[in-house]
Write a protein that holds these residues in place. Structure first.
Motif, short mmCIF file in Angstrom:
data_model
loop_
_atom_site.label_atom_id
_atom_site.label_comp_id
_atom_site.label_asym_id
_atom_site.label_seq_id
_atom_site.Cartn_x
_atom_site.Cartn_y
_atom_site.Cartn_z
N THR A 4 0.82 -1.22 0.00
CA THR A 4 0.00 0.00 0.00
C THR A 4 0.85 1.27 0.00
O THR A 4 0.37 2.33 -0.41
CB THR A 4 -0.93 0.03 1.22
N TYR A 5 2.11 1.16 0.46
CA TYR A 5 2.98 2.34 0.49
C TYR A 5 4.00 2.35 -0.65
O TYR A 5 4.83 3.24 -0.72
CB TYR A 5 3.70 2.44 1.83
N THR A 6 3.91 1.36 -1.54
CA THR A 6 4.79 1.31 -2.71
C THR A 6 3.97 1.65 -3.94
O THR A 6 2.92 1.05 -4.17
CB THR A 6 5.40 -0.09 -2.87
N PRO A 7 4.42 2.61 -4.76
CA PRO A 7 3.65 2.98 -5.97
C PRO A 7 3.40 1.76 -6.84
O PRO A 7 4.34 1.12 -7.32
CB PRO A 7 4.58 3.98 -6.67
N THR A 8 2.13 1.42 -7.02
CA THR A 8 1.77 0.21 -7.76
C THR A 8 0.57 0.48 -8.64
O THR A 8 -0.41 1.09 -8.20
CB THR A 8 1.42 -0.94 -6.78
N GLY A 9 0.64 0.01 -9.88
CA GLY A 9 -0.51 0.12 -10.77
C GLY A 9 -0.56 1.44 -11.53
O GLY A 9 0.42 2.20 -11.61
N PHE A 10 -1.73 1.72 -12.07
CA PHE A 10 -1.92 2.84 -12.99
C PHE A 10 -2.62 4.02 -12.30
O PHE A 10 -3.65 3.83 -11.67
CB PHE A 10 -2.74 2.40 -14.19
N PRO A 11 -2.09 5.23 -12.48
CA PRO A 11 -2.73 6.41 -11.90
C PRO A 11 -3.87 6.93 -12.77
O PRO A 11 -4.70 7.74 -12.32
CB PRO A 11 -1.60 7.43 -11.83
N ALA A 12 -3.90 6.51 -14.03
CA ALA A 12 -4.94 6.96 -14.98
C ALA A 12 -5.20 5.81 -15.96
O ALA A 12 -4.69 4.71 -15.79
CB ALA A 12 -4.49 8.21 -15.71
N LYS A 13 -5.98 6.09 -16.99
CA LYS A 13 -6.27 5.06 -17.98
C LYS A 13 -4.97 4.54 -18.57
O LYS A 13 -4.09 5.33 -18.94
CB LYS A 13 -7.15 5.63 -19.09
N PRO A 14 -4.82 3.22 -18.68
CA PRO A 14 -3.54 2.64 -19.10
C PRO A 14 -3.25 2.78 -20.59
O PRO A 14 -3.12 1.79 -21.32
CB PRO A 14 -3.70 1.17 -18.69
N GLU A 15 -3.10 4.02 -21.06
CA GLU A 15 -2.76 4.28 -22.46
C GLU A 15 -1.52 5.16 -22.48
O GLU A 15 -1.61 6.39 -22.35
CB GLU A 15 -3.92 4.95 -23.19
N LEU A 16 -0.34 4.54 -22.61
CA LEU A 16 0.91 5.28 -22.57
C LEU A 16 1.19 5.98 -23.90
O LEU A 16 0.98 5.39 -24.98
CB LEU A 16 2.07 4.35 -22.23
N THR A 17 1.67 7.20 -23.81
CA THR A 17 2.02 7.95 -25.01
C THR A 17 3.49 8.32 -25.06
O THR A 17 4.01 8.63 -26.12
CB THR A 17 1.19 9.25 -25.10
N SER A 18 4.17 8.30 -23.91
CA SER A 18 5.59 8.65 -23.88
C SER A 18 6.26 7.87 -22.76
O SER A 18 5.74 7.80 -21.65
CB SER A 18 5.76 10.16 -23.67
N ALA A 19 7.44 7.31 -23.08
CA ALA A 19 8.14 6.45 -22.13
C ALA A 19 9.16 7.24 -21.30
O ALA A 19 9.41 8.43 -21.53
CB ALA A 19 8.84 5.32 -22.87
N TYR A 20 9.74 6.53 -20.36
CA TYR A 20 10.77 7.10 -19.47
C TYR A 20 12.11 7.08 -20.20
O TYR A 20 12.45 6.13 -20.91
CB TYR A 20 10.85 6.26 -18.20
N GLY A 21 12.90 8.12 -20.02
CA GLY A 21 14.25 8.16 -20.59
C GLY A 21 14.41 9.28 -21.61
O GLY A 21 13.59 10.20 -21.69
#
Length: 281
Positions: A150-167
């Protein structure tokens, strides 16, 4: 003793009184007496043999009974006590409730749960714990798992439609150069709900340069999450929130090319790839 052809005389002498008396017995009876004595001796032998057999049999049965009682007592001692059985049942129910709770939490966070089959399988045999000790340990472990989850960021904060990745990526503005993207972007329309990915405390809620309207949450274990380009904040600084709680709405404020959610995960102040926290596999 005097005898005749037909009778025998038996004289009984009393030495104390100096008196005697005689008894006449038919000779055939005297001759047949030995057969009577033999018959009596045979009957006595049979009776003694039968009594001895019955005694031996009874003694063996008693030994068998004592052995059986001892075996039953040993088995009874090996069986769990009623109290232990009730405690074990209580632990199992609590464990099942925690597994259900964890699975429901993961489903709400958009993450696939796990099976409850074969809980406490053969891989734990090396622990060499008594059933109640094992149930207690497993119960405590699941409690820690759920608290950590519950204290570890897990799952999706919004609709799971990614448009830009990390990096590193090309600069979306003015079409030139590259830049480091410290989070991931989710497609969305203005007003779409944004949810926290872990329980924690709001450390910032408002406008913040290129992030536009953003919310920052502080979690346990050094984790932080950031939700940027919002159209609206629904929480205030210092507010305690829980995982899955609605905290804002998607927008396009700040340095943004259109409505979307910018989402970051940080560990001890340094950004890490949020994609690793969207699923458990």
């Amino acid at each position: 003793m005097a005898s005749t052809k037909t009778k025998c005389t038996v004289i009984i002498v009393d030495p104390k009184k100096g008196q005697s008396r005689s008894i006449n017995i038919s000779s055939p009876h005297i001759y047949n007496l030995k057969y009577y004595i033999g018959l009596l001796a045979f009957v006595l032998v049979v009776l003694i043999t039968v009594c001895a057999t019955l005694y031996t049999s009874a003694k063996l049965r008693e030994q068998e009974r004592i052995s059986l009682v001892s075996t039953v007592r040993d088995l009874q001692q090996q069986l769990p006590k009623p109290t232990d059985t009730l405690d074990a049942k209580d632990y199992v129910q609590r464990i099942e409730a925690k597994l259900y709770k964890i699975n429901e939490y993961l489903k709400k966070r958009g993450v696939k749960g796990f099976t409850q089959d074969a809980v406490g399988g053969d891989e734990h045999k090396e622990l060499r714990l008594a059933p109640l000790e094992y149930y207690s340990l497993y119960d405590q472990y699941l409690e820690q798992v759920f608290e950590g989850l519950t204290y570890t960021p897990t799952g999706f904060p919004a609709k799971p439609e990614l448009t830009s990745a990390y990096g590193y990526r090309s600069n979306p503005f003015h079409g030139g150069g590259g830049e480091f993207h410290a989070g991931i972007d989710f497609r969305g329309r203005k007003g779409d709900l944004v949810r926290s990915t872990a329980s924690g405390e709001v450390t910032y809620a408002g406008r913040n340069g290129g992030y536009g309207i953003c919310i920052q949450l502080k979690h346990k274990n050094g984790y932080e999450t950031l939700y940027g380009h919002l159209s609206k904040c629904l929480v205030k600084e210092g507010e305690k929130i829980v995982a899955g709680q609605v905290i804002g709405q998607v927008g396009s404020t700040g340095r943004s090319t259109g409505s979307h959610l910018h989402y970051e995960v940080r560990k001890n102040g340094k950004p890490i790839n949020p994609i690793n926290f969207l699923r458990l596999d």
